[in-house]
Scaffold this motif. Structure first.
Motif, PDB file in Angstrom:
ATOM      1  N   ALA A   1       0.782  -1.199  -0.025  1.00 45.04           N
ATOM      2  CA  ALA A   1       0.059  -0.169   0.154  1.00 45.04           C
ATOM      3  C   ALA A   1       0.944   1.329  -0.141  1.00 45.04           C
ATOM      4  O   ALA A   1       0.623   2.112  -0.661  1.00 45.04           O
ATOM      5  CB  ALA A   1      -0.903  -0.006   1.268  1.00 45.04           C
ATOM      6  N   LEU A   2       1.932   1.194   0.756  1.00 42.67           N
ATOM      7  CA  LEU A   2       2.927   2.414   0.939  1.00 42.67           C
ATOM      8  C   LEU A   2       3.347   2.492  -0.392  1.00 42.67           C
ATOM      9  O   LEU A   2       3.638   3.709  -0.802  1.00 42.67           O
ATOM     10  CB  LEU A   2       3.580   2.239   2.141  1.00 42.67           C
ATOM     11  CG  LEU A   2       2.884   2.390   3.642  1.00 42.67           C
ATOM     12  CD1 LEU A   2       3.942   1.887   4.677  1.00 42.67           C
ATOM     13  CD2 LEU A   2       2.657   3.859   3.697  1.00 42.67           C
TER      14      LEU A   2
ATOM     15  N   ASP B   1       2.556   1.766  -3.281  1.00 41.40           N
ATOM     16  CA  ASP B   1       1.477   2.267  -4.377  1.00 41.40           C
ATOM     17  C   ASP B   1       1.069   3.589  -4.021  1.00 41.40           C
ATOM     18  O   ASP B   1       0.789   4.217  -5.217  1.00 41.40           O
ATOM     19  CB  ASP B   1       0.411   1.373  -4.308  1.00 41.40           C
ATOM     20  CG  ASP B   1       0.346  -0.039  -4.649  1.00 41.40           C
ATOM     21  OD1 ASP B   1       1.352  -0.262  -5.469  1.00 41.40           O
ATOM     22  OD2 ASP B   1      -0.518  -0.940  -4.255  1.00 41.40           O
ATOM     23  N   GLN B   2       1.324   4.355  -3.017  1.00 43.28           N
ATOM     24  CA  GLN B   2       1.162   5.568  -2.800  1.00 43.28           C
ATOM     25  C   GLN B   2       2.378   6.418  -3.135  1.00 43.28           C
ATOM     26  O   GLN B   2       2.523   7.635  -2.545  1.00 43.28           O
ATOM     27  CB  GLN B   2       0.300   5.818  -1.464  1.00 43.28           C
ATOM     28  CG  GLN B   2      -0.918   5.186  -1.498  1.00 43.28           C
ATOM     29  CD  GLN B   2      -1.795   5.699  -0.354  1.00 43.28           C
ATOM     30  OE1 GLN B   2      -1.651   6.612   0.046  1.00 43.28           O
ATOM     31  NE2 GLN B   2      -2.745   4.765  -0.107  1.00 43.28           N
TER      32      GLN B   2
ATOM     33  N   ILE C   1      -2.259   2.494 -10.134  1.00 43.20           N
ATOM     34  CA  ILE C   1      -2.427   2.319  -8.438  1.00 43.20           C
ATOM     35  C   ILE C   1      -3.891   1.305  -8.060  1.00 43.20           C
ATOM     36  O   ILE C   1      -3.598   0.594  -7.345  1.00 43.20           O
ATOM     37  CB  ILE C   1      -2.545   3.576  -7.677  1.00 43.20           C
ATOM     38  CG1 ILE C   1      -2.715   3.331  -6.114  1.00 43.20           C
ATOM     39  CG2 ILE C   1      -3.676   4.435  -8.198  1.00 43.20           C
ATOM     40  CD1 ILE C   1      -2.566   4.494  -4.995  1.00 43.20           C
TER      41      ILE C   1
ATOM     42  N   ASN D   1      -2.824  -2.169  -9.038  1.00 44.93           N
ATOM     43  CA  ASN D   1      -1.983  -2.704  -7.968  1.00 44.93           C
ATOM     44  C   ASN D   1      -3.096  -2.861  -6.693  1.00 44.93           C
ATOM     45  O   ASN D   1      -2.706  -3.886  -5.960  1.00 44.93           O
ATOM     46  CB  ASN D   1      -1.139  -1.627  -7.369  1.00 44.93           C
ATOM     47  CG  ASN D   1       0.133  -1.614  -8.247  1.00 44.93           C
ATOM     48  OD1 ASN D   1       0.366  -2.732  -9.022  1.00 44.93           O
ATOM     49  ND2 ASN D   1       1.140  -0.704  -8.426  1.00 44.93           N
ATOM     50  N   ILE D   2      -3.996  -2.099  -6.206  1.00 46.48           N
ATOM     51  CA  ILE D   2      -4.821  -2.327  -5.168  1.00 46.48           C
ATOM     52  C   ILE D   2      -5.261  -3.574  -5.413  1.00 46.48           C
ATOM     53  O   ILE D   2      -5.618  -4.400  -4.361  1.00 46.48           O
ATOM     54  CB  ILE D   2      -5.636  -1.223  -4.856  1.00 46.48           C
ATOM     55  CG1 ILE D   2      -5.018  -0.002  -4.285  1.00 46.48           C
ATOM     56  CG2 ILE D   2      -6.637  -1.435  -3.822  1.00 46.48           C
ATOM     57  CD1 ILE D   2      -5.785   1.340  -3.995  1.00 46.48           C
TER      58      ILE D   2
ATOM     59  N   THR E   1      -3.628  -6.583  -4.648  1.00 44.20           N
ATOM     60  CA  THR E   1      -3.138  -6.648  -3.503  1.00 44.20           C
ATOM     61  C   THR E   1      -4.328  -7.636  -2.881  1.00 44.20           C
ATOM     62  O   THR E   1      -4.250  -8.508  -1.932  1.00 44.20           O
ATOM     63  CB  THR E   1      -2.749  -5.460  -2.982  1.00 44.20           C
ATOM     64  OG1 THR E   1      -1.869  -4.756  -3.566  1.00 44.20           O
ATOM     65  CG2 THR E   1      -2.211  -5.683  -1.360  1.00 44.20           C
TER      66      THR E   1
ATOM     67  N   ILE F   1      -7.298  -4.484   3.061  1.00 46.62           N
ATOM     68  CA  ILE F   1      -6.370  -3.525   2.064  1.00 46.62           C
ATOM     69  C   ILE F   1      -6.795  -2.064   2.156  1.00 46.62           C
ATOM     70  O   ILE F   1      -5.802  -1.100   2.042  1.00 46.62           O
ATOM     71  CB  ILE F   1      -6.202  -4.064   0.855  1.00 46.62           C
ATOM     72  CG1 ILE F   1      -5.807  -5.736   0.760  1.00 46.62           C
ATOM     73  CG2 ILE F   1      -5.115  -3.255   0.008  1.00 46.62           C
ATOM     74  CD1 ILE F   1      -4.306  -5.903   1.438  1.00 46.62           C
TER      75      ILE F   1
ATOM     76  N   LEU G   1      -5.288  -0.110   5.042  1.00 49.36           N
ATOM     77  CA  LEU G   1      -3.903   0.164   4.923  1.00 49.36           C
ATOM     78  C   LEU G   1      -3.888   1.519   4.111  1.00 49.36           C
ATOM     79  O   LEU G   1      -3.183   2.393   4.111  1.00 49.36           O
ATOM     80  CB  LEU G   1      -3.029  -0.986   4.607  1.00 49.36           C
ATOM     81  CG  LEU G   1      -3.307  -2.227   5.344  1.00 49.36           C
ATOM     82  CD1 LEU G   1      -2.585  -3.387   4.607  1.00 49.36           C
ATOM     83  CD2 LEU G   1      -2.612  -1.701   6.704  1.00 49.36           C
ATOM     84  N   HIS G   2      -4.580   1.325   3.017  1.00 57.60           N
ATOM     85  CA  HIS G   2      -4.476   2.572   1.997  1.00 57.60           C
ATOM     86  C   HIS G   2      -5.059   3.956   2.524  1.00 57.60           C
ATOM     87  O   HIS G   2      -4.590   4.868   2.330  1.00 57.60           O
ATOM     88  CB  HIS G   2      -5.221   2.070   0.453  1.00 57.60           C
ATOM     89  CG  HIS G   2      -4.180   1.592  -0.422  1.00 57.60           C
ATOM     90  ND1 HIS G   2      -3.316   2.188  -1.192  1.00 57.60           N
ATOM     91  CD2 HIS G   2      -3.961   0.267  -0.583  1.00 57.60           C
ATOM     92  CE1 HIS G   2      -2.699   1.190  -1.907  1.00 57.60           C
ATOM     93  NE2 HIS G   2      -3.263   0.060  -1.514  1.00 57.60           N
TER      94      HIS G   2
ATOM     95  N   ALA H   1      -2.467   5.255   4.831  1.00 58.95           N
ATOM     96  CA  ALA H   1      -1.321   5.932   3.850  1.00 58.95           C
ATOM     97  C   ALA H   1      -1.852   7.111   3.396  1.00 58.95           C
ATOM     98  O   ALA H   1      -1.181   8.155   3.339  1.00 58.95           O
ATOM     99  CB  ALA H   1      -0.715   4.964   3.013  1.00 58.95           C
ATOM    100  N   PHE H   2      -3.072   7.382   2.969  1.00 57.85           N
ATOM    101  CA  PHE H   2      -3.811   8.593   2.314  1.00 57.85           C
ATOM    102  C   PHE H   2      -3.995   9.346   3.653  1.00 57.85           C
ATOM    103  O   PHE H   2      -4.080  10.915   3.029  1.00 57.85           O
ATOM    104  CB  PHE H   2      -5.109   8.182   1.715  1.00 57.85           C
ATOM    105  CG  PHE H   2      -5.180   7.901   0.218  1.00 57.85           C
ATOM    106  CD1 PHE H   2      -4.352   8.850  -0.697  1.00 57.85           C
ATOM    107  CD2 PHE H   2      -5.419   6.830  -0.030  1.00 57.85           C
ATOM    108  CE1 PHE H   2      -4.286   8.446  -1.795  1.00 57.85           C
ATOM    109  CE2 PHE H   2      -5.673   6.444  -1.458  1.00 57.85           C
ATOM    110  CZ  PHE H   2      -4.753   7.456  -2.374  1.00 57.85           C
TER     111      PHE H   2
END
Lengths: 355, 306
Positions: free
Chosen positions: A203-204, A206-207, B3, B6-7, B10, B251, B254-255, B258-259
């Protein structure tokens, strides 16, 4: 029948005496671990320390350990069992063992107790910890030098002072190189779940982060870094084998020298409870070999390492808190008590600390 | 766009082990047996899969070993719970505890060794397509296996004679026995299928997800798989949906963190279990629905002569 029982009791008594005599010849040192010794992280490193005691002190000592001991009331039984089984020295290696160990220590005044990462002492209970934050400052500097995005991803377990201290130290290191350095933080609420840690790393990345830092114990995040051709740092032990092209360095806990010195002190009769918080200087924290880095960055890391070994503290002012208020005036150094109770971010950390 | 892809990738990786373990347990429970040992069989699959792959250098042998380990380990449960008719809940729980301990012992020498990763599918041309290429043609082989398993189980249970017999055993083992269906034999096979799936799910963890062996690496995923079966009210396609919903929540949080979106991560970690409780409450309100899908003799020991 009575005779038989009498004879049996005699034998049992004799047996008990003979083990007691043996126990006096050898010092029995015991360890209580919170996780499995096979975690290749925190408990594993403590067990490496135990093995070093065995190796260096040879037949003067006998060691034993209990693994996977739950923090809290259950731990009390574990400590009591070891004390009853003839352990003369017991190391509790996790924060949550604090109160149970304290209770058992009061019951067995002639057993020497030591507790890692806690803050309560007793006449027969000493405490010890390692200054991992010193290593994290170096990680911050390397990350700021190496990151093209100016952004690191940081995977963390629980919002306890130890972890917050690490984040702050990392940021101070990074800001010393790049004042605008950013960090994205993800709390995974576990010390150990390789798959979840790997997901957090994905996740990290990807961001937009291109370097991963972790305060969790598994090699999951580094494996993701390796797969993606990005970089990160090992935690607890040298994880280079899992990510030979991705690990810059690792903060390695080396409890061996400390354990050897303490068991030796117990053998000499010089042991007394102490509050020991050792770091890079004493060798309790070791930086794994720097790799995948340009020479000037390695040089910088080594210089910082030398500076810290020389007594410099990463938490030296001026440092501002996240909200801009003053934490340390220029030249002031944070004392240990402040560090061990740290519950705020320094300026530049773009995250809200979970309460 | 990258992205999003990718998400999704994942999420698929996170959902796959849950899905494989849950679809196996679904078959077990449909036959009227409750095996709470999923976590234990999974971790045995993880350690044996890793070990075999490491020693032979072939991840495929690892996959095979994981399946066999799970199936063999489940035989222990089958023998106790089916042949000796012990309490299934207690037996299943002890299987989990035994598995966690035994795997640690087997794995002592594998700790700290980098594993062999099962390579992703790669079809020249197709896998390089933008967006769909990676999603449809570039994932790990077990992802495709998990999807295939769901449809195969669904077809078997609802479209074949043997599937009907299995379900009838789950609903009433005495009636099935009276009809001459070999109850115990069916249940043995169902339990072994469940064990094989749980083993494979564990293999996914130690061969694909994070190619390494460490104690307790399943970290409770077996329990989530058990919850999933109930969440799906014993329907294969709902297990598929459920696994991906759980994976997405997992998931997604987690994103979100991070956002910088403040979500209480503790709450989201508990969400799969909360969702299961909600579903349980909902289905138990509707008697007819409950009757339709819940195996009526779930968890009851069967002794032929009684």
């Amino acid at each position: 029948m009575k005779k038989l029982i009498g004879a049996l009791m005699l034998t049992v008594g004799a047996l008990a005496l003979s083990t007691a005599a043996n126990a006096q010849d050898k010092l029995k040192a015991c360890w209580v671990y919170v996780g499995p010794v096979g975690d290749f992280g925190y408990s594993y490193q403590h067990d490496q320390g135990r093995l070093q005691v065995e190796k260096e002190l040879g037949d003067k000592v006998e060691t034993a350990f209990l693994e996977n001991v739950q923090e809290g009331p259950d731990a009390e039984r574990a400590f009591e069992r070891l004390a009853r089984e003839g352990c003369k020295m017991i190391f509790g290696t996790s924060f949550g063992f604090m109160d149970p160990e304290l209770k058992v220590a009061a019951k067995f005044p002639d057993v020497k107790f030591e507790h890692a990462t806690g803050f309560k002492m007793a006449p027969n209970l000493g405490i010890y910890n390692a200054r991992f934050y010193e290593g994290r400052y170096i990680l911050g500097q390397i990350a700021a030098k190496q990151s093209k995005a100016g952004l690191a991803g940081y995977i963390v377990s629980f919002p306890i002072p130890e972890v917050v201290m690490g984040i702050n130290s990392f940021m101070l290191g990074a800001q010393s190189i790049n004042p605008d350095f950013k960090v994205k933080i993800v709390w995974v609420n576990t010390w150990f779940d390789p798959a979840k840690e790997a997901d957090a790393a994905k996740a990290l990345f990807d961001q937009g982060a291109d370097i991963i830092v972790q305060h969790t114990d598994s090699t999951g995040p580094l494996q993701v870094a390796q797969e993606r051709g990005l970089h990160g740092f090992g935690q607890g032990s040298d994880m280079a084998k899992f990510a030979p092209k991705s690990q810059y360095t690792a903060i390695v806990d080396d409890w061996g020298p400390y354990y050897v010195s303490r068991v030796k002190a117990a053998l000499d009769g010089t042991w007394k409870p102490e509050d020991r918080w050792e770091g890079l200087k004493e060798g309790a924290v070791v930086m794994a070999p720097y790799a995948n880095l340009p020479e000037d960055v390695v040089k910088m890391a080594q210089d910082t390492e030398a500076k810290i070994k020389g007594g410099w503290n990463p938490f030296t002012g001026p440092i501002a808190k996240q909200d801009g208020s003053e934490f340390l005036a220029a030249g002031a150094v944070a004392d240990d008590k402040t560090l061990l109770g740290m519950n705020f971010y320094v300026k530049g950390v773009d995250d809200k600390l979970p309460q | 766009m990258d992205i999003t892809v990718n998400i999704l990738l994942t999420i698929a990786t996170a959902a796959t082990p849950l899905l494989i373990a849950a679809i196996g347990e679904l078959v077990v429970e449909r036959s009227g047996v409750l095996n709470l040992g999923v976590e234990g069989m999974m971790i045995m699959g993880a350690v044996c899969g890793f070990g075999a792959a490491y020693l032979t250098g072939s991840p495929w042998i690892g996959v095979l070993a994981a399946i066999v380990a799970g199936a063999l380990f489940s035989l222990l449960f089958a023998f106790m719970a089916l042949t000796l008719a012990t309490n299934q809940v207690a037996t299943g729980l002890s299987l989990t505890i035994l598995g966690l301990g035994l795997s640690g012992m087997i794995g002592t020498n594998f700790v700290g060794l980098p594993g062999v990763r099962l390579p992703n599918l790669y079809i020249p041309g197709l896998s390089d397509l933008p967006i769909v290429g990676k999603l449809l043609f570039g994932q790990d082989p077990l992802f495709y296996a998990s999807i295939a398993l769901v449809f195969a189980v669904s077809w078997f249970l609802f479209r074949t004679r043997k599937g009907l017999m299995l379900r009838s055993i789950g609903d009433s083992h005495s009636s099935a026995h009276a009809l001459g269906i070999p109850v115990i034999r069916y249940r043995y096979l169902a339990v072994m299928f469940g064990g094989a799936c749980a083993g494979l799910a564990g293999g996914h963890l130690s061969l694909v997800y994070t190619p390494q062996w460490v104690e307790n690496m399943t970290a409770g995923r077996g329990w989530i798989a058990l919850a999933l079966v109930v969440f799906a009210s014993w329907r294969p396609l709902r297990v598929l949906a459920g696994a991906y919903i759980f994976g997405a929540v997992w998931i997604g949080q987690l994103h979100a963190q991070a956002f910088g979106i403040p979500v209480p991560s503790q709450f989201l970690s508990a969400l799969p279990y909360l969702a299961t409780i909600v579903v349980l409450v909902l289905i138990s309100r509707n008697k007819r629905l409950t009757m339709m899908n819940t195996p009526a003799s779930l968890g009851q020991a069967f002794v032929p002569d009684r």
